[in-house]
Design a protein around this motif. Structure first.
Motif, mmCIF file in Angstrom:
data_model
loop_
_atom_site.group_PDB
_atom_site.id
_atom_site.type_symbol
_atom_site.label_atom_id
_atom_site.label_comp_id
_atom_site.label_asym_id
_atom_site.label_seq_id
_atom_site.Cartn_x
_atom_site.Cartn_y
_atom_site.Cartn_z
ATOM 1 N N GLN A 1 50.663 35.106 40.044
ATOM 2 C CA GLN A 1 49.260 34.919 40.415
ATOM 3 C C GLN A 1 48.759 36.095 41.259
ATOM 4 N N PHE A 2 49.595 36.633 42.122
ATOM 5 C CA PHE A 2 49.202 37.817 42.889
ATOM 6 C C PHE A 2 48.939 39.000 41.950
ATOM 7 N N ARG A 3 49.792 39.174 40.935
ATOM 8 C CA ARG A 3 49.592 40.287 40.006
ATOM 9 C C ARG A 3 48.307 40.109 39.197
ATOM 10 N N ILE A 4 47.951 38.868 38.873
ATOM 11 C CA ILE A 4 46.680 38.611 38.191
ATOM 12 C C ILE A 4 45.512 39.005 39.088
ATOM 13 N N LEU A 5 45.610 38.673 40.382
ATOM 14 C CA LEU A 5 44.565 39.065 41.326
ATOM 15 C C LEU A 5 44.460 40.584 41.439
ATOM 16 N N HIS A 6 45.588 41.270 41.405
ATOM 17 C CA HIS A 6 45.563 42.733 41.466
ATOM 18 C C HIS A 6 44.740 43.300 40.312
ATOM 19 N N THR A 7 44.951 42.770 39.115
ATOM 20 C CA THR A 7 44.200 43.242 37.947
ATOM 21 C C THR A 7 42.716 42.916 38.079
ATOM 22 N N GLN A 8 42.407 41.740 38.551
ATOM 23 C CA GLN A 8 41.000 41.366 38.730
ATOM 24 C C GLN A 8 40.316 42.254 39.765
ATOM 25 N N ILE A 9 41.027 42.613 40.829
ATOM 26 C CA ILE A 9 40.456 43.505 41.838
ATOM 27 C C ILE A 9 40.174 44.879 41.247
ATOM 28 N N ASP A 10 41.133 45.391 40.464
ATOM 29 C CA ASP A 10 40.938 46.707 39.845
ATOM 30 C C ASP A 10 39.718 46.739 38.938
ATOM 31 N N ASN A 11 39.354 45.590 38.366
ATOM 32 C CA ASN A 11 38.264 45.546 37.386
ATOM 33 C C ASN A 11 36.956 44.977 37.942
ATOM 34 N N ILE A 12 36.853 44.819 39.255
ATOM 35 C CA ILE A 12 35.625 44.243 39.823
ATOM 36 C C ILE A 12 34.398 45.068 39.431
ATOM 37 N N ILE A 13 34.444 46.368 39.665
ATOM 38 C CA ILE A 13 33.269 47.226 39.423
ATOM 39 C C ILE A 13 32.949 47.318 37.932
ATOM 40 N N PRO A 14 33.908 47.685 37.058
ATOM 41 C CA PRO A 14 33.554 47.771 35.626
ATOM 42 C C PRO A 14 33.159 46.432 35.016
ATOM 43 N N GLY B 1 61.957 35.950 48.390
ATOM 44 C CA GLY B 1 61.060 36.025 49.532
ATOM 45 C C GLY B 1 60.441 37.401 49.683
ATOM 46 N N ASP B 2 61.215 38.444 49.410
ATOM 47 C CA ASP B 2 60.703 39.810 49.502
ATOM 48 C C ASP B 2 59.639 40.074 48.438
ATOM 49 N N ASN B 3 59.779 39.467 47.263
ATOM 50 C CA ASN B 3 58.768 39.630 46.209
ATOM 51 C C ASN B 3 57.413 39.106 46.663
ATOM 52 N N ILE B 4 57.410 37.971 47.352
ATOM 53 C CA ILE B 4 56.147 37.429 47.857
ATOM 54 C C ILE B 4 55.532 38.387 48.875
ATOM 55 N N ILE B 5 56.345 38.931 49.772
ATOM 56 C CA ILE B 5 55.836 39.855 50.785
ATOM 57 C C ILE B 5 55.216 41.088 50.130
ATOM 58 N N GLN B 6 55.950 41.693 49.190
ATOM 59 C CA GLN B 6 55.466 42.928 48.568
ATOM 60 C C GLN B 6 54.198 42.699 47.759
ATOM 61 N N ASN B 7 54.146 41.590 47.001
ATOM 62 C CA ASN B 7 52.957 41.317 46.196
ATOM 63 C C ASN B 7 51.744 40.987 47.059
ATOM 64 N N SER B 8 51.973 40.320 48.201
ATOM 65 C CA SER B 8 50.849 40.005 49.086
ATOM 66 C C SER B 8 50.324 41.263 49.780
ATOM 67 N N LEU B 9 51.213 42.144 50.212
ATOM 68 C CA LEU B 9 50.778 43.381 50.865
ATOM 69 C C LEU B 9 50.098 44.331 49.891
ATOM 70 N N GLU B 10 50.481 44.260 48.629
ATOM 71 C CA GLU B 10 49.883 45.132 47.614
ATOM 72 C C GLU B 10 48.398 44.834 47.403
ATOM 73 N N MET B 11 47.983 43.622 47.794
ATOM 74 C CA MET B 11 46.569 43.260 47.677
ATOM 75 C C MET B 11 45.682 44.273 48.407
ATOM 76 N N ALA B 12 46.081 44.693 49.594
ATOM 77 C CA ALA B 12 45.273 45.624 50.385
ATOM 78 C C ALA B 12 45.083 46.952 49.668
ATOM 79 N N ASN B 13 46.144 47.455 49.013
ATOM 80 C CA ASN B 13 46.031 48.725 48.280
ATOM 81 C C ASN B 13 45.054 48.613 47.125
ATOM 82 N N HIS B 14 45.129 47.517 46.387
ATOM 83 C CA HIS B 14 44.218 47.340 45.243
ATOM 84 C C HIS B 14 42.780 47.151 45.710
ATOM 85 N N LEU B 15 42.593 46.446 46.809
ATOM 86 C CA LEU B 15 41.234 46.254 47.320
ATOM 87 C C LEU B 15 40.618 47.579 47.748
#
Length: 430
Positions: free
Chosen positions: A230-243, A342-356
């Motif tokens: 679900q985090f990875r889906i959000l990453h894709t949606q963030i990347d495509n907000i503008i287009p 547990g580390d996967n959750i941490i990395q995917n959650s922190l990656e949100m900031a980079n995509h935003l």
């Protein structure tokens, strides 16, 4: 009768991990919240009785093992070997008891996963396949642990058969009989029907212990894998907000104000989904946290005991080395898989900031012509609004705070924690 929530879409392809069957057989799976008939009422009573019987059976078997552990405390080899099976039994006794006492929390966690986290193959096939691949690790671990408990249950019977072939009946009758684990009984368990019943009782307790271990770990991994999806889906949606916002505005012949509202609406949907994921991880931590703490403590003790024996032991047979290596590798691998998830959750959650931050919020979308009618228009720039950038800033600040699972706040479930435990144990062992 058993609680099996179904998603609103793609119910045909939805299923919990196959290992969860053992949680249902052990009496750990929650029942439906409502009773609709007399049959379900009696089933609920029988199922609860069976669940508490399993808990009592495992507890009694641990008592037999603990008695032998105390009796042979002076022999470090026997103490180490018996301590491994005893402490592993204690760990899973706590797991069984925890799931039995927190049925409502377990039920709510399952329901929230099905409602908010499950990913259908029709909506996001690539992400769903990646989540399914992550579960293969737990399938392999389940097979290995099943093989281990099978050996514990069958090899004593092979030993007993060899004794009946090579030893005279009178001598055999006075000898102590083999059991799956070293135990001391308050009654004569070496003769006749008492031996058969005791063997079955303690062997099934071992089966319940091991199956609870890999079944609950598999369910934990199942939750984590799809949450990361679900985090990875959000990453894709963030990347495509503008287009995507521009495409929706263009399709409706909208203006720059429409484009800006579209951007804000899409960002709000992402923020709401992010809150849903955060709440699910918090509920998952609340449910699994006590078990994870006991797991960390007992696994650390086991690794220290076995590591000390491997380093300082002398005149050990090759079979003893292999046995202790299996124990220590099993404990380390089980801890590693939990920390890796547990580390996967941490990395995917922190990656949100980079995509935003990288969603092109600072750029302008230039519109030069009507592509359908092939008519030329003046060049117009669509830019994001101040409200959009302000909301984006708050989301970035929130995403920079990691979403994690802890062991009762004692330790964060991550690869850094696993490395720290491993280094600390190695230092103490040496």
């Amino acid at each position: 009768m058993l609680f099996n929530p179904q998603p609103s879409k793609d119910q045909k392809n939805f299923r919990f991990p196959l290992q969860c069957v053992w949680l249902k057989l052990n009496g750990s799976w929650p029942l439906k919240p409502t009773v609709t008939g007399e049959f379900e009422k009696y089933f609920r009573l029988l199922y609860s009785t069976w669940a508490w019987y399993v808990v009592a059976m495992v507890g009694i078997t641990i008592g037999f093992q603990s008695a032998f552990l105390l009796k042979s405390f002076g022999n470090i080899m026997v103490t180490t070997e018996n301590g491994c099976t005893t402490f592993m039994g204690v760990l899973n006794f706590v797991r069984l008891l925890h799931m039995r006492l927190h049925q409502r929390d377990f039920q709510q966690l399952l329901a929230q996963f099905v409602k908010d986290i499950w990913i259908t193959s029709s909506s996001h096939p690539t992400v769903e396949r990646a989540c399914a691949r992550n579960m293969r690790v737990f399938q392999v671990i389940s097979v290995l642990q099943s093989s281990l408990i099978t050996m514990y249950c069958i090899l004593p019977l092979v030993e007993l058969y060899m004794l009946t072939v090579n030893v005279e009946p009178d001598v055999l009758d006075s000898m102590p009989k083999p059991f799956p684990y070293k135990m001391l009984f308050p009654f004569d368990a070496n003769h006749g029907w008492r031996y058969a019943l005791t063997y079955l009782f303690t062997a099934w307790a071992g089966v319940c212990v091991v199956t609870t271990l890999f079944a609950e770990d598999s369910l934990f991994g199942f939750f984590v894998s799809y949450t990361c999806g679900q985090f990875r889906i959000l990453h894709t949606q963030i990347d495509n907000i503008i287009p995507d916002s521009y495409a929706a505005t263009r399709a409706g012949r909208g203006t720059e104000a429409v484009f800006q509202r579209e951007c804000i609406q899409r960002l709000d949907k992402i923020a709401n989904k992010h809150c849903v994921l955060f709440n699910f991880v918090s509920r998952m931590e609340e449910f699994f946290s006590p078990i994870l703490l006991v797991n960390f403590l007992i696994s650390s003790v086991l690794i220290c005991m076995v590591g000390f024996q491997l380093v300082t032991g002398q005149n050990m047979f090759i079979g003893d080395y292999v046995k202790f290596l299996v124990y220590i590798l099993s404990s380390l691998s089980q801890l590693f898989v939990l920390c890796w998830n547990g580390d996967n959750i941490i990395q995917n959650s922190l990656e949100m900031a980079n995509h935003l931050y990288a969603c092109n919020w600072e750029s302008s979308v230039k519109v030069a012509a009507d592509e359908e009618k092939k008519e030329s228009f003046p060049i117009v720039s669509y830019s994001t609004s101040a409200a959009f950038r302000k909301n984006l800033q708050f989301m970035i600040m929130r995403s920079q705070r990691q979403t994690c699972i802890t062991a009762m706040k004692f330790s964060i479930l991550s690869l850094n924690s696993f490395s720290g435990v491993r280094i600390h144990i190695s230092y103490n062992t040496l």
